[in-house]
Design a protein around this motif. Sequence first.
Motif, PDB file in Angstrom:
ATOM      1  N   ASN B 119      24.298 -12.299  43.646  1.00  0.00           N
ATOM      2  CA  ASN B 119      25.259 -11.261  44.035  1.00  0.00           C
ATOM      3  C   ASN B 119      24.799  -9.864  43.634  1.00  0.00           C
ATOM      4  O   ASN B 119      25.080  -8.893  44.334  1.00  0.00           O
ATOM      5  CB  ASN B 119      26.643 -11.546  43.442  1.00  0.00           C
ATOM      6  CG  ASN B 119      27.404 -12.575  44.250  1.00  0.00           C
ATOM      7  OD1 ASN B 119      27.982 -12.266  45.282  1.00  0.00           O
ATOM      8  ND2 ASN B 119      27.361 -13.824  43.809  1.00  0.00           N
ATOM      9  N   ALA B 120      24.077  -9.793  42.513  1.00  0.00           N
ATOM     10  CA  ALA B 120      23.571  -8.483  42.103  1.00  0.00           C
ATOM     11  C   ALA B 120      22.497  -8.007  43.085  1.00  0.00           C
ATOM     12  O   ALA B 120      22.385  -6.816  43.382  1.00  0.00           O
ATOM     13  CB  ALA B 120      23.015  -8.552  40.680  1.00  0.00           C
ATOM     14  N   PRO B 123      24.778  -7.664  47.162  1.00  0.00           N
ATOM     15  CA  PRO B 123      26.233  -7.609  46.929  1.00  0.00           C
ATOM     16  C   PRO B 123      27.038  -7.688  48.223  1.00  0.00           C
ATOM     17  O   PRO B 123      26.595  -7.154  49.249  1.00  0.00           O
ATOM     18  CB  PRO B 123      26.450  -6.245  46.266  1.00  0.00           C
ATOM     19  CG  PRO B 123      25.128  -5.602  46.131  1.00  0.00           C
ATOM     20  CD  PRO B 123      24.099  -6.416  46.848  1.00  0.00           C
ATOM     21  N   ALA B 143      31.125  -7.729  41.871  1.00  0.00           N
ATOM     22  CA  ALA B 143      29.960  -7.894  42.761  1.00  0.00           C
ATOM     23  C   ALA B 143      29.881  -6.731  43.746  1.00  0.00           C
ATOM     24  O   ALA B 143      28.812  -6.145  43.947  1.00  0.00           O
ATOM     25  CB  ALA B 143      30.042  -9.224  43.506  1.00  0.00           C
ATOM     26  N   VAL B 144      31.009  -6.388  44.354  1.00  0.00           N
ATOM     27  CA  VAL B 144      31.021  -5.313  45.350  1.00  0.00           C
ATOM     28  C   VAL B 144      30.638  -3.983  44.704  1.00  0.00           C
ATOM     29  O   VAL B 144      29.864  -3.198  45.253  1.00  0.00           O
ATOM     30  CB  VAL B 144      32.408  -5.218  46.029  1.00  0.00           C
ATOM     31  CG1 VAL B 144      32.533  -3.932  46.839  1.00  0.00           C
ATOM     32  CG2 VAL B 144      32.650  -6.438  46.900  1.00  0.00           C
ATOM     33  N   GLY B 146      28.822  -3.573  42.173  1.00  0.00           N
ATOM     34  CA  GLY B 146      27.527  -3.650  41.507  1.00  0.00           C
ATOM     35  C   GLY B 146      27.656  -3.494  39.996  1.00  0.00           C
ATOM     36  O   GLY B 146      26.829  -2.861  39.348  1.00  0.00           O
TER      37      GLY B 146
END
Lengths: 255, 249
Positions: B119-120, B123, B143-144, B146
């Motif tokens: 996810n990083a 994202p 996640a979104v 960051g």
Amino acid sequence: MTDVTLYHWEPNANSGKPMLALFEKGVAFDSHYLDLLNFDQHRPDYLAVNPLGTIPAMTHGDKVLTESTAIMEYVNEAFDGPRLMPADPVDQWRARWWMKFLDQWLAPSFSMIGWSVFVGPSVRQKDPAELEAAIDRIPMPERRTAWRKAINGAFSPEEMTESQRRVGLGIGYLEAALVQREWLASGEYGLADINGFNLAYAMPLSQPQLCNDELTPNIMRWLRAIYARPATRACWALGRTDLARRISLLESEPA
Amino acid sequence: MTGILYHGQPNGPSFTVLAAAFEKGVDLERRPIDLVAGDRHSAALPHPIEVDQSIEGEGPVLVVGDVAMTDSVFLACYLDDIGTGPAIRPADPYARWQMMAWCRYVIERVAPAAAALGNAAAPPHTVPAGIASADLAARWTDAVEGEADATQLADSRTKIVQAVEKIEAQLADGRDWLMGDFSIADLESFAWLAGMRALVPQAFVASPRVDAWEARLRARPAVAQALGLATVPNPEAIWAPGPEINRWG
Ligand SMILES: N[C@@H](CCC(=O)N[C@@H](CS)C(=O)NCC(=O)O)C(=O)O
């Protein structure tokens, strides 16, 4: 003489799961009690059995097993005695789903609260140098952190609030499941109930405002029904401290 | 008709379940959904607690009759029970314990690390509406935005390095598969590690047995069939928030 040895602490949380499964199955075992508050689980003789230094562990002949929930499935499959997993594959899935949910979501929140109010204060008065040496012997870095936090009372308010939030929600989820079914995962008593009971037996005492006859009658029914089983009585008799004695509150009549 | 499977790209838990279904010859009605867009939270899917509070995060959902099931390893156990293909779990209780304990390790240590790193690196764009679980919603927000914590990412890389070492050691006696015979442990381990070659290349610099195991795995018809369902060139680079990093230890 038996060829099964269980290394356990109090009948409680992870230790109690294989203990109660063995009692329900009618499997005789050698009980090897480890005092968690005395750091017995990090001593070399036990690390030779479970290098991770967590309790419980079981040996069966020359086989060594760890991971309480996986041990319970083994106990159910390897020995004669009553079936502790439902026969239907969907029900089996549901039993496993609940055990994972309890093990990895609800239980850690109870642990954080328990370590903060009980485990930490119970060991805090020991000699600081001795405690530091004890912590240094812990194999898993995550557990070194947990022990330090417990001893120093250093769980943050945010993590405690989050744990309490999960405990509140989790009690609601358990009640909702037990409204739908007699037992947690199916119509039959089994490993999911054994797992859940070890987590939940003291809830009416530790979370009285959330878990009681009025708000959660189905949890109370379920806890009392498990308490009434001879295997549960025999298992809790292996407890040595007030922690396990909390079970006696289930002797109360429904309000 | 044995069930409806809502699944994402063949990576992570969606991969495990798709491959297990093909291995077992279970004929599911497959309904691909966009996990990264948050389709799993839409009203098109049923939302019992087992869907909304699944520990796995954004994984597949298998609907059989009026029951909606989640958590890939247990779905694979279910498929093993109902399918006709060769067993994907050992029959011997101790070997079965080894498989379940191995999968528990992957679920608890490897999957959260892989999901955090995935996810990083890629994202999701927005937090979908309708996420019932507040802690899953928080993982989406992190996640979104960051907001992955550097210490957690470093620790996650360590977890991936350790996982590859563990598999390398497990294969040291020359066996083809982690448990001896092919099993769910192979699928679940590959499911989370496939995308790590690009993100944690240092884990794979001296892992000849892992490399050969992965090649054997990819050569299995069921695995190829599952990976063949991808609608993007690199399904292993597609991530949505997964299991949380253990908050206790
Ligand atoms: N996942 C393991 C966890 C075992 C575990 O963490 N046990 C706790 C007691 S309930 C423990 O050993 N804590 C002491 C320590 O970490 O030092 C299992 O289910 O068996």
